[in-house]
Design an enzyme around this catalytic site. Structure first.
Site, PDB file in Angstrom:
ATOM      1  N   ASN A  54       5.118   5.805   6.817  1.00 19.37           N
ATOM      2  CA  ASN A  54       5.104   6.941   5.900  1.00 19.37           C
ATOM      3  C   ASN A  54       5.371   6.485   4.469  1.00 19.37           C
ATOM      4  OD1 ASN A  54       7.845   6.451   6.807  1.00 19.37           O
ATOM      5  ND2 ASN A  54       8.449   8.419   5.944  1.00 19.37           N
ATOM      6  N   GLU A  99       6.469   8.230   0.867  1.00 17.28           N
ATOM      7  CA  GLU A  99       6.902   9.430   0.144  1.00 17.28           C
ATOM      8  C   GLU A  99       6.589   9.304  -1.340  1.00 17.28           C
ATOM      9  OE1 GLU A  99      10.585  10.692   3.086  1.00 17.28           O
ATOM     10  OE2 GLU A  99      11.059   9.971   1.080  1.00 17.28           O
ATOM     11  N   CYS A 135       2.087  10.868   5.808  1.00 17.84           N
ATOM     12  CA  CYS A 135       2.712  10.489   7.072  1.00 17.84           C
ATOM     13  C   CYS A 135       2.160   9.166   7.585  1.00 17.84           C
ATOM     14  CB  CYS A 135       2.451  11.565   8.127  1.00 17.84           C
ATOM     15  SG  CYS A 135       3.069  13.195   7.705  1.00 17.84           S
ATOM     16  N   GLU A 161       1.190   8.433  10.613  1.00 24.87           N
ATOM     17  CA  GLU A 161       0.062   8.615  11.516  1.00 24.87           C
ATOM     18  C   GLU A 161      -1.247   8.728  10.745  1.00 24.87           C
ATOM     19  OE1 GLU A 161       3.245   9.916  11.652  1.00 24.87           O
ATOM     20  OE2 GLU A 161       3.076  11.582  13.058  1.00 24.87           O
ATOM     21  N   CYS A 176       3.345  15.632  12.889  1.00 25.80           N
ATOM     22  CA  CYS A 176       3.361  16.961  12.280  1.00 25.80           C
ATOM     23  C   CYS A 176       2.023  17.661  12.555  1.00 25.80           C
ATOM     24  CB  CYS A 176       3.617  16.853  10.774  1.00 25.80           C
ATOM     25  SG  CYS A 176       2.213  16.215   9.830  1.00 25.80           S
ATOM     26  N   CYS A 221      -1.044  15.912  11.009  1.00 22.84           N
ATOM     27  CA  CYS A 221      -1.379  14.691  11.744  1.00 22.84           C
ATOM     28  C   CYS A 221      -2.016  15.020  13.087  1.00 22.84           C
ATOM     29  CB  CYS A 221      -0.141  13.826  11.938  1.00 22.84           C
ATOM     30  SG  CYS A 221       0.415  13.046  10.403  1.00 22.84           S
TER      31      CYS A 221
END
Length: 153
Positions: free
Chosen positions: A57, A59, A68, A70, A107, A110
């Site tokens: 990930n 940010e 993310c 994924e 999430c 994803c």
């Protein structure tokens, strides 16, 4: 809705390929840039040619500009190997430098990208979700997203 999955007490119980993919996801957490949440997520994708692509990930102070693990892994895999299909994805998270005790599932965004990868492949994508206390294996994205958006097909 019935969701089928297999739960394991540790990665040692997994088949070799699943264990390798999970280990690569754990390694990928080291590339996480998470100065705001301190929640480091790693993902690894196995492709139909056997290649493994991993990512973490990323940010950003301007939420929601981060991405993310994924989706980072899936988008890179499709960009680098456009003719290969995704076969499996493993995901884990660390907090405070240790694997989280609970499972960290992809999430919603994803999950939708995973669904698109599965549709693109024309075959189920295996999902492996790991933690410090257990591992869950799902045989298809439908187990994570039973009502996927797919009305554009």
């Amino acid at each position: 809705i019935q969701i089928s999955y297999t739960e394991y007490a540790s990665p040692a119980e997994l088949e070799r390929e699943d264990r390798e993919l999970l280990e690569r996801a754990i390694e990928a957490t080291e590339g996480s840039y998470a100065p705001y949440s301190s929640f480091n997520v790693g993902a690894a994708v196995r492709l139909s040619n056997g290649e493994i692509v991993s990512a973490a990930n990323q940010e950003n102070a301007a939420y929601p500009s981060g991405l993310c693990a994924e989706r980072t892994a899936l988008f890179y895999a499709h960009a680098k190997y456009p003719s290969e299909n995704v076969v499996a994805l493993a995901v884990v998270a660390k907090s405070g430098g240790k694997l989280t005790p609970g499972l960290t599932y992809p999430c919603g965004a994803c999950r939708q990208v995973l669904q698109e990868s599965q549709t693109r492949a024309g075959a189920d994508v295996r999902i492996i979700v790991g933690s410090a206390t257990k591992v869950l294996v799902l045989d298809s994205v439908e187990a994570l997203l039973p009502f996927a958006f797919d009305n554009l097909n």
